[in-house]
Design a protein around this motif. Structure first.
Motif, PDB file in Angstrom:
ATOM      1  N   SER A 118      43.770  33.054  72.933  1.00  0.00           N
ATOM      2  CA  SER A 118      44.310  32.728  71.620  1.00  0.00           C
ATOM      3  C   SER A 118      44.870  31.309  71.585  1.00  0.00           C
ATOM      4  O   SER A 118      44.629  30.548  70.632  1.00  0.00           O
ATOM      5  CB  SER A 118      45.392  33.735  71.243  1.00  0.00           C
ATOM      6  N   LYS A 119      45.612  30.923  72.634  1.00  0.00           N
ATOM      7  CA  LYS A 119      46.191  29.587  72.692  1.00  0.00           C
ATOM      8  C   LYS A 119      45.116  28.509  72.731  1.00  0.00           C
ATOM      9  O   LYS A 119      45.343  27.360  72.318  1.00  0.00           O
ATOM     10  CB  LYS A 119      47.113  29.464  73.901  1.00  0.00           C
ATOM     11  N   GLY A 121      42.528  28.557  70.983  1.00  0.00           N
ATOM     12  CA  GLY A 121      41.929  28.470  69.653  1.00  0.00           C
ATOM     13  C   GLY A 121      40.885  29.519  69.341  1.00  0.00           C
ATOM     14  O   GLY A 121      40.162  29.392  68.347  1.00  0.00           O
ATOM     15  N   ASN A 122      40.814  30.574  70.153  1.00  0.00           N
ATOM     16  CA  ASN A 122      39.796  31.605  69.956  1.00  0.00           C
ATOM     17  C   ASN A 122      40.430  32.960  69.656  1.00  0.00           C
ATOM     18  O   ASN A 122      39.986  33.989  70.166  1.00  0.00           O
ATOM     19  CB  ASN A 122      38.905  31.708  71.194  1.00  0.00           C
ATOM     20  N   PHE A 123      41.448  32.967  68.824  1.00  0.00           N
ATOM     21  CA  PHE A 123      42.187  34.199  68.534  1.00  0.00           C
ATOM     22  C   PHE A 123      41.276  35.308  68.013  1.00  0.00           C
ATOM     23  O   PHE A 123      41.386  36.462  68.453  1.00  0.00           O
ATOM     24  CB  PHE A 123      43.295  33.903  67.520  1.00  0.00           C
ATOM     25  N   THR A 124      40.378  35.005  67.092  1.00  0.00           N
ATOM     26  CA  THR A 124      39.509  36.032  66.509  1.00  0.00           C
ATOM     27  C   THR A 124      38.666  36.713  67.564  1.00  0.00           C
ATOM     28  O   THR A 124      38.359  37.909  67.466  1.00  0.00           O
ATOM     29  CB  THR A 124      38.603  35.417  65.430  1.00  0.00           C
ATOM     30  N   SER A 125      38.305  35.982  68.604  1.00  0.00           N
ATOM     31  CA  SER A 125      37.463  36.534  69.665  1.00  0.00           C
ATOM     32  C   SER A 125      38.128  37.686  70.397  1.00  0.00           C
ATOM     33  O   SER A 125      37.446  38.578  70.902  1.00  0.00           O
ATOM     34  CB  SER A 125      37.110  35.424  70.663  1.00  0.00           C
ATOM     35  N   VAL A 126      39.458  37.686  70.444  1.00  0.00           N
ATOM     36  CA  VAL A 126      40.171  38.741  71.167  1.00  0.00           C
ATOM     37  C   VAL A 126      39.813  40.107  70.589  1.00  0.00           C
ATOM     38  O   VAL A 126      39.462  41.044  71.321  1.00  0.00           O
ATOM     39  CB  VAL A 126      41.692  38.510  71.116  1.00  0.00           C
ATOM     40  N   THR A 127      39.892  40.229  69.266  1.00  0.00           N
ATOM     41  CA  THR A 127      39.554  41.507  68.624  1.00  0.00           C
ATOM     42  C   THR A 127      38.052  41.724  68.583  1.00  0.00           C
ATOM     43  O   THR A 127      37.556  42.792  68.971  1.00  0.00           O
ATOM     44  CB  THR A 127      40.117  41.546  67.195  1.00  0.00           C
ATOM     45  N   LYS A 128      37.326  40.717  68.145  1.00  0.00           N
ATOM     46  CA  LYS A 128      35.891  40.870  67.894  1.00  0.00           C
ATOM     47  C   LYS A 128      35.101  41.112  69.173  1.00  0.00           C
ATOM     48  O   LYS A 128      34.215  41.988  69.235  1.00  0.00           O
ATOM     49  CB  LYS A 128      35.371  39.630  67.178  1.00  0.00           C
ATOM     50  N   ASP A 129      35.398  40.363  70.223  1.00  0.00           N
ATOM     51  CA  ASP A 129      34.563  40.391  71.429  1.00  0.00           C
ATOM     52  C   ASP A 129      35.121  41.217  72.574  1.00  0.00           C
ATOM     53  O   ASP A 129      34.379  41.597  73.481  1.00  0.00           O
ATOM     54  CB  ASP A 129      34.330  38.951  71.918  1.00  0.00           C
ATOM     55  N   TYR A 130      36.424  41.482  72.550  1.00  0.00           N
ATOM     56  CA  TYR A 130      37.038  42.181  73.683  1.00  0.00           C
ATOM     57  C   TYR A 130      37.594  43.559  73.306  1.00  0.00           C
ATOM     58  O   TYR A 130      37.334  44.543  73.990  1.00  0.00           O
ATOM     59  CB  TYR A 130      38.158  41.326  74.291  1.00  0.00           C
ATOM     60  N   LEU A 131      38.387  43.617  72.246  1.00  0.00           N
ATOM     61  CA  LEU A 131      39.078  44.857  71.922  1.00  0.00           C
ATOM     62  C   LEU A 131      38.209  45.863  71.163  1.00  0.00           C
ATOM     63  O   LEU A 131      38.368  47.076  71.335  1.00  0.00           O
ATOM     64  CB  LEU A 131      40.327  44.559  71.087  1.00  0.00           C
ATOM     65  N   ALA A 158      48.028  35.225  65.463  1.00  0.00           N
ATOM     66  CA  ALA A 158      48.102  34.935  66.900  1.00  0.00           C
ATOM     67  C   ALA A 158      49.528  35.009  67.438  1.00  0.00           C
ATOM     68  O   ALA A 158      49.751  35.516  68.537  1.00  0.00           O
ATOM     69  CB  ALA A 158      47.510  33.550  67.165  1.00  0.00           C
ATOM     70  N   ASP A 159      50.486  34.484  66.700  1.00  0.00           N
ATOM     71  CA  ASP A 159      51.870  34.480  67.192  1.00  0.00           C
ATOM     72  C   ASP A 159      52.393  35.904  67.364  1.00  0.00           C
ATOM     73  O   ASP A 159      53.043  36.231  68.368  1.00  0.00           O
ATOM     74  CB  ASP A 159      52.776  33.700  66.240  1.00  0.00           C
ATOM     75  N   ALA A 160      52.102  36.748  66.375  1.00  0.00           N
ATOM     76  CA  ALA A 160      52.555  38.142  66.462  1.00  0.00           C
ATOM     77  C   ALA A 160      51.841  38.873  67.591  1.00  0.00           C
ATOM     78  O   ALA A 160      52.445  39.719  68.262  1.00  0.00           O
ATOM     79  CB  ALA A 160      52.323  38.853  65.131  1.00  0.00           C
TER      80      ALA A 160
END
Length: 242
Positions: A118-119, A121-131, A158-160
């Motif tokens: 996330s830091k 700049g790939n915050f969306t990837s966390v949910t879309k590609d991993y979770l 991202a901060d939350a």
């Protein structure tokens, strides 16, 4: 006081819903509509604190004096902490897809990895590609539900996410609290939940004296979205149970 008597005297049961990590009130949309005739519903904010204890305290500050309480995943962990801090305020409890165990080293490493992604700049990837594979059952992965989950995560931000994952890393021991819970507890879990599998919910039921387990068919981790009608029906039964 019996639930029927409570409804007659107060018209509706105060119900507090707590969402999971990177989720908000949209996690409970179906339930909020389905239960609106018997419940006065609020959704707690779990985005402002970086500890489970702080989340619980913040929710309690804004909650009705007494209320029914339901939480999913992170929300379930905060609900258990509320039972530590103010058990006398909770009329009944529902824990959905909740992990009672302490975090593993692998989980902590994974959350730190997500924070780093996330830091960068790939915050969306966390949910879309991993979770995502662990959130929604496989049969629903190609539906609009996936986009709804991604949209929720974007709204939380991202901060939350960093605060929530930090809270998960240092969460208190649920097993200290579970045996002390005296109100009726409904424990629900998606049959296809790979994040908090059925065995974890069995552990919770074995620790809480007045509890029962319901396995939600055709549902993964976010059971309230994956099979919303069945979860809503079970919550109505739970709310009206004497």
């Amino acid at each position: 006081m019996k639930q029927e008597d409570y409804l007659k005297r107060n018209n509706k049961i105060p119900l507090l819903l707590l969402p999971g990590t990177l989720c908000n009130e949209k996690l409970w949309e179906h339930q909020m509509s389905y239960l609106a005739d018997i419940a006065s519903i609020t959704v707690g904010d779990l985005t402002q604190n970086n500890t489970i204890e702080g989340m619980a305290s913040n929710v309690l500050d804004k909650a009705p004096e007494r209320f029914a309480l339901a939480g999913l995943s992170l929300g379930g962990m905060v609900a258990i902490e509320i039972m530590r801090q103010a058990p006398e305020r909770v009329m009944r409890l529902a824990l959905l897809d909740t992990n009672p165990r302490s975090p593993t080293d692998v989980q902590i490493e994974t959350w730190l990895k997500f924070i780093q992604i996330s830091k960068e700049g790939n915050f969306t990837s966390v949910t879309k590609d991993y979770l995502m594979p662990g959130l929604i059952r496989r049969a629903n992965q190609d539906t609009s539900l996936v986009q709804k989950v991604i949209n929720m995560a974007e709204e939380v931000g991202a901060d939350a996410m960093e605060r929530q994952m930090t809270a998960l890393m240092y969460r208190p021991d649920a097993f200290e609290v579970l045996p002390t819970i005296s109100c009726f507890v409904s424990v629900m879990v998606g049959e296809e939940d790979s994040v908090c599998p059925v065995a974890m919910s069995n552990e919770i039921v074995h620790q809480i004296p007045n509890s029962e387990l319901t396995v939600i068919k055709n549902a993964g981790h976010l059971s309230s979205l994956d099979n919303p009608l069945e979860v809503s029906r079970k919550l109505k039964v739970w709310l009206l149970k004497n």
